[in-house]
Design a protein around this motif. Sequence first.
Motif, PDB file in Angstrom:
ATOM      1  N   VAL A  45     -50.247  -7.019  28.057  1.00 50.02           N
ATOM      2  CA  VAL A  45     -51.398  -7.708  28.629  1.00 50.02           C
ATOM      3  C   VAL A  45     -51.141  -7.992  30.102  1.00 50.02           C
ATOM      4  O   VAL A  45     -51.929  -7.611  30.967  1.00 50.02           O
ATOM      5  CB  VAL A  45     -51.705  -9.015  27.862  1.00 50.02           C
ATOM      6  CG1 VAL A  45     -52.872  -9.745  28.484  1.00 50.02           C
ATOM      7  CG2 VAL A  45     -51.990  -8.709  26.397  1.00 50.02           C
ATOM      8  N   ALA A  46     -50.033  -8.671  30.399  1.00 52.19           N
ATOM      9  CA  ALA A  46     -49.663  -8.936  31.790  1.00 52.19           C
ATOM     10  C   ALA A  46     -49.180  -7.640  32.421  1.00 52.19           C
ATOM     11  O   ALA A  46     -48.608  -6.774  31.752  1.00 52.19           O
ATOM     12  CB  ALA A  46     -48.570  -9.993  31.855  1.00 52.19           C
ATOM     13  N   GLU A  47     -49.432  -7.495  33.731  1.00 48.88           N
ATOM     14  CA  GLU A  47     -49.035  -6.286  34.438  1.00 48.88           C
ATOM     15  C   GLU A  47     -48.984  -6.551  35.935  1.00 48.88           C
ATOM     16  O   GLU A  47     -49.495  -7.571  36.415  1.00 48.88           O
ATOM     17  CB  GLU A  47     -50.032  -5.162  34.167  1.00 48.88           C
ATOM     18  CG  GLU A  47     -51.439  -5.473  34.658  1.00 48.88           C
ATOM     19  CD  GLU A  47     -52.468  -4.420  34.312  1.00 48.88           C
ATOM     20  OE1 GLU A  47     -52.110  -3.374  33.764  1.00 48.88           O
ATOM     21  OE2 GLU A  47     -53.641  -4.655  34.606  1.00 48.88           O
ATOM     22  N   VAL A  48     -48.379  -5.613  36.660  1.00 55.61           N
ATOM     23  CA  VAL A  48     -48.433  -5.669  38.115  1.00 55.61           C
ATOM     24  C   VAL A  48     -49.898  -5.552  38.495  1.00 55.61           C
ATOM     25  O   VAL A  48     -50.653  -4.773  37.889  1.00 55.61           O
ATOM     26  CB  VAL A  48     -47.613  -4.521  38.731  1.00 55.61           C
ATOM     27  CG1 VAL A  48     -47.839  -4.435  40.228  1.00 55.61           C
ATOM     28  CG2 VAL A  48     -46.133  -4.691  38.426  1.00 55.61           C
ATOM     29  N   ASP A  49     -50.308  -6.344  39.480  1.00 54.13           N
ATOM     30  CA  ASP A  49     -51.693  -6.299  39.941  1.00 54.13           C
ATOM     31  C   ASP A  49     -52.088  -4.840  40.159  1.00 54.13           C
ATOM     32  O   ASP A  49     -51.451  -4.129  40.940  1.00 54.13           O
ATOM     33  CB  ASP A  49     -51.814  -7.084  41.243  1.00 54.13           C
ATOM     34  CG  ASP A  49     -53.228  -7.150  41.769  1.00 54.13           C
ATOM     35  OD1 ASP A  49     -53.948  -6.132  41.706  1.00 54.13           O
ATOM     36  OD2 ASP A  49     -53.615  -8.214  42.276  1.00 54.13           O
ATOM     37  N   PRO A  50     -53.113  -4.349  39.466  1.00 59.34           N
ATOM     38  CA  PRO A  50     -53.483  -2.933  39.541  1.00 59.34           C
ATOM     39  C   PRO A  50     -53.780  -2.449  40.963  1.00 59.34           C
ATOM     40  O   PRO A  50     -53.444  -1.322  41.308  1.00 59.34           O
ATOM     41  CB  PRO A  50     -54.732  -2.831  38.659  1.00 59.34           C
ATOM     42  CG  PRO A  50     -54.610  -3.974  37.711  1.00 59.34           C
ATOM     43  CD  PRO A  50     -53.934  -5.075  38.486  1.00 59.34           C
ATOM     44  N   GLU A  51     -54.388  -3.277  41.799  1.00 52.26           N
ATOM     45  CA  GLU A  51     -54.676  -2.872  43.174  1.00 52.26           C
ATOM     46  C   GLU A  51     -53.389  -2.690  43.975  1.00 52.26           C
ATOM     47  O   GLU A  51     -53.264  -1.750  44.758  1.00 52.26           O
ATOM     48  CB  GLU A  51     -55.591  -3.887  43.851  1.00 52.26           C
ATOM     49  CG  GLU A  51     -56.999  -3.883  43.293  1.00 52.26           C
ATOM     50  CD  GLU A  51     -57.902  -4.891  43.971  1.00 52.26           C
ATOM     51  OE1 GLU A  51     -57.537  -5.400  45.061  1.00 52.26           O
ATOM     52  OE2 GLU A  51     -58.969  -5.174  43.418  1.00 52.26           O
ATOM     53  N   VAL A  52     -52.436  -3.574  43.763  1.00 51.37           N
ATOM     54  CA  VAL A  52     -51.155  -3.477  44.458  1.00 51.37           C
ATOM     55  C   VAL A  52     -50.387  -2.264  43.954  1.00 51.37           C
ATOM     56  O   VAL A  52     -49.802  -1.513  44.739  1.00 51.37           O
ATOM     57  CB  VAL A  52     -50.333  -4.770  44.280  1.00 51.37           C
ATOM     58  CG1 VAL A  52     -48.933  -4.610  44.837  1.00 51.37           C
ATOM     59  CG2 VAL A  52     -51.048  -5.933  44.946  1.00 51.37           C
TER      60      VAL A  52
END
Length: 67
Positions: A45-52
């Motif tokens: 569920v948690a992840e590195v910010d997709p835009e970053v």
Amino acid sequence: MASDDELPEIPVVCPECDTRTSVAFDEVERAVERHNEQLHDGEAVAEVDPEVLEALTDRLGKDLGLF
């Protein structure tokens, strides 16, 4: 200003918990895994910010001459 050997912090988001935090580059994988294990029964569920993540991927591709 950060020296060349200092790595940036990476933003991590969890839409289910409605949280955003910054994690040291070398701790990101463990932090995301730990969060998901403790709060989401291991579901990703948690992840590195997709835009970053997209920006980092693009930059790496350019640096490696892939683009």
